[in-house]
Scaffold this active site. Sequence first.
Site, mmCIF file in Angstrom:
data_model
loop_
_atom_site.group_PDB
_atom_site.id
_atom_site.type_symbol
_atom_site.label_atom_id
_atom_site.label_comp_id
_atom_site.label_asym_id
_atom_site.label_seq_id
_atom_site.Cartn_x
_atom_site.Cartn_y
_atom_site.Cartn_z
ATOM 1 N N ALA A 150 68.878 -2.410 -2.761
ATOM 2 C CA ALA A 150 70.306 -2.352 -2.569
ATOM 3 C C ALA A 150 71.025 -2.087 -4.169
ATOM 4 O O ALA A 150 70.867 -1.002 -4.616
ATOM 5 C CB ALA A 150 70.844 -3.688 -2.194
ATOM 6 N N SER A 151 71.880 -2.794 -4.606
ATOM 7 C CA SER A 151 72.536 -2.501 -6.066
ATOM 8 C C SER A 151 71.803 -2.209 -7.026
ATOM 9 O O SER A 151 72.371 -1.833 -8.342
ATOM 10 C CB SER A 151 73.621 -3.422 -6.095
ATOM 11 O OG SER A 151 74.767 -3.211 -5.205
ATOM 12 N N MET A 152 70.453 -2.872 -7.097
ATOM 13 C CA MET A 152 69.568 -2.431 -8.220
ATOM 14 C C MET A 152 69.345 -0.942 -8.456
ATOM 15 O O MET A 152 68.917 -0.582 -9.359
ATOM 16 C CB MET A 152 68.390 -3.372 -7.863
ATOM 17 C CG MET A 152 68.254 -4.847 -8.264
ATOM 18 S SD MET A 152 66.973 -5.845 -7.800
ATOM 19 C CE MET A 152 65.465 -4.908 -8.507
ATOM 20 N N TYR B 172 84.441 -4.403 -7.526
ATOM 21 C CA TYR B 172 83.233 -3.553 -7.258
ATOM 22 C C TYR B 172 83.409 -2.756 -6.372
ATOM 23 O O TYR B 172 84.167 -2.711 -5.334
ATOM 24 C CB TYR B 172 82.571 -4.617 -6.757
ATOM 25 C CG TYR B 172 81.048 -4.662 -6.686
ATOM 26 C CD1 TYR B 172 80.180 -3.895 -7.660
ATOM 27 C CD2 TYR B 172 79.977 -5.082 -5.641
ATOM 28 C CE1 TYR B 172 78.688 -3.540 -7.641
ATOM 29 C CE2 TYR B 172 78.813 -4.978 -5.698
ATOM 30 C CZ TYR B 172 78.155 -4.058 -6.570
ATOM 31 O OH TYR B 172 76.721 -4.015 -6.701
#
Length: 431
Positions: free
Chosen positions: A102-104, A221
């Site tokens: 995901a957002s990693m 975000y």
Amino acid sequence: MVLRRLVSALALVGLASASLAQEAPQPPPQPLPRADPAAMGFSPERLARIGTVLDREVAEGRMPGAVLIIAREGRVVFHEAYGFRDKAAGAPMPRDALFNIASMTKPMTAVAVLGLAERGDLVLDDPVSAYLPGRFADQRVASLDLAGKLAGTVPAARPVSLRDLLTHTSGLVYGGRGTTEVHRMLPAGSVAAAKDLDGDRFLDALQAAPLLHQPGTVWDYGFGLDVAGLVVERLTGRTLDAYLAETVFGPLGMRDTGFVIPPGSADRYARALPEDPATGKPQVLEPDATRPTRFACGGGCAVSSAEDYLRFALALMNEGELGGRRVLSPVFTRAMLTDQLGPGVRNLIGNADPTRADYGFGLGLAVRTRPGVVRLLGSVGDFSWPGSSGTNWWVDPGRKLAVVFMAHTPGTARWRYRYLINSLVYQALER
């Protein structure tokens, strides 16, 4: 427009053929050095508490399984797997399991952008429209009434810059993280956009809505790293996944990192529980990483293993280099890991992730700027950015500590595990 659609179609063909396997055969990466935990300042007895706790979490049905890897002073001192890769199938979790991160994905995309800045191919404070012709010029900003309805628009005080994209100050917010009329005009998030839209249609969708905030004024975000990834594609003539494979994944030995899991590695793909343990509602982890998305979204579409992502974390801790292979210069790496939010920026990072409330933000990741106040244990200068799938990582440079935790717990339980693993790792440190 016809030409743009043709380019997008060709990019999609390239993406469909890309996977964790590199485009050209790569030599096997050098193994990460290992060390005895006690010699690195860890209590073996206290480290054992981690297994006790995670085994209990699995047994009580709160998570399917997990992988945790810890390094100190560049050496792996702990690498264990717990529970199930696929609980329904009774398949145990291997240490090299693959996860939707995901957002990693975002910090890796940021490194790609910064690498182009190093080569003089872009300037961070240039308008995005300079690199995506016909896009994001003459932007409008929403004026909302007290009910969140669109009352009108005003001109943007300045253009959205590449720096705004990397710091989430662009005003291009995720549609699924708010209730205003502007939020309802936008895709829910990175993965939802990449599943349904190609890169051009995604940009069309963003431009159809006004910005929620004036550029550079509010950390909120959103889609900044997805747009940044498309800038990388425009400048390099390659899909983001292919470019990252050449410039980041390959040099760092991240052989299990990419945007599509090939058939030969599908038996390592970890699965979430079919129902959210907290609510009992069905949960589906997206995207299905065995199939390509419409574009390689730089905000949330990558997959990786715990050890692979540790390589990336260690490279950042070592100022852009690992094992003699440099992916970013020391100065650019330090800039990435330095708070970029000035005193005039309203910081809403706690709305996106309560575990990072009161952190600052560098280029693509969160940075701790002061002792105390924040909820997680650590030190001034520690940096991180987790994934909504349940994955997490952080680096504490002051303690020469790097940690990667991989689990598919996409519900609100992911926040609890961020606190829990943080506490369990630090309680085991004796120096």
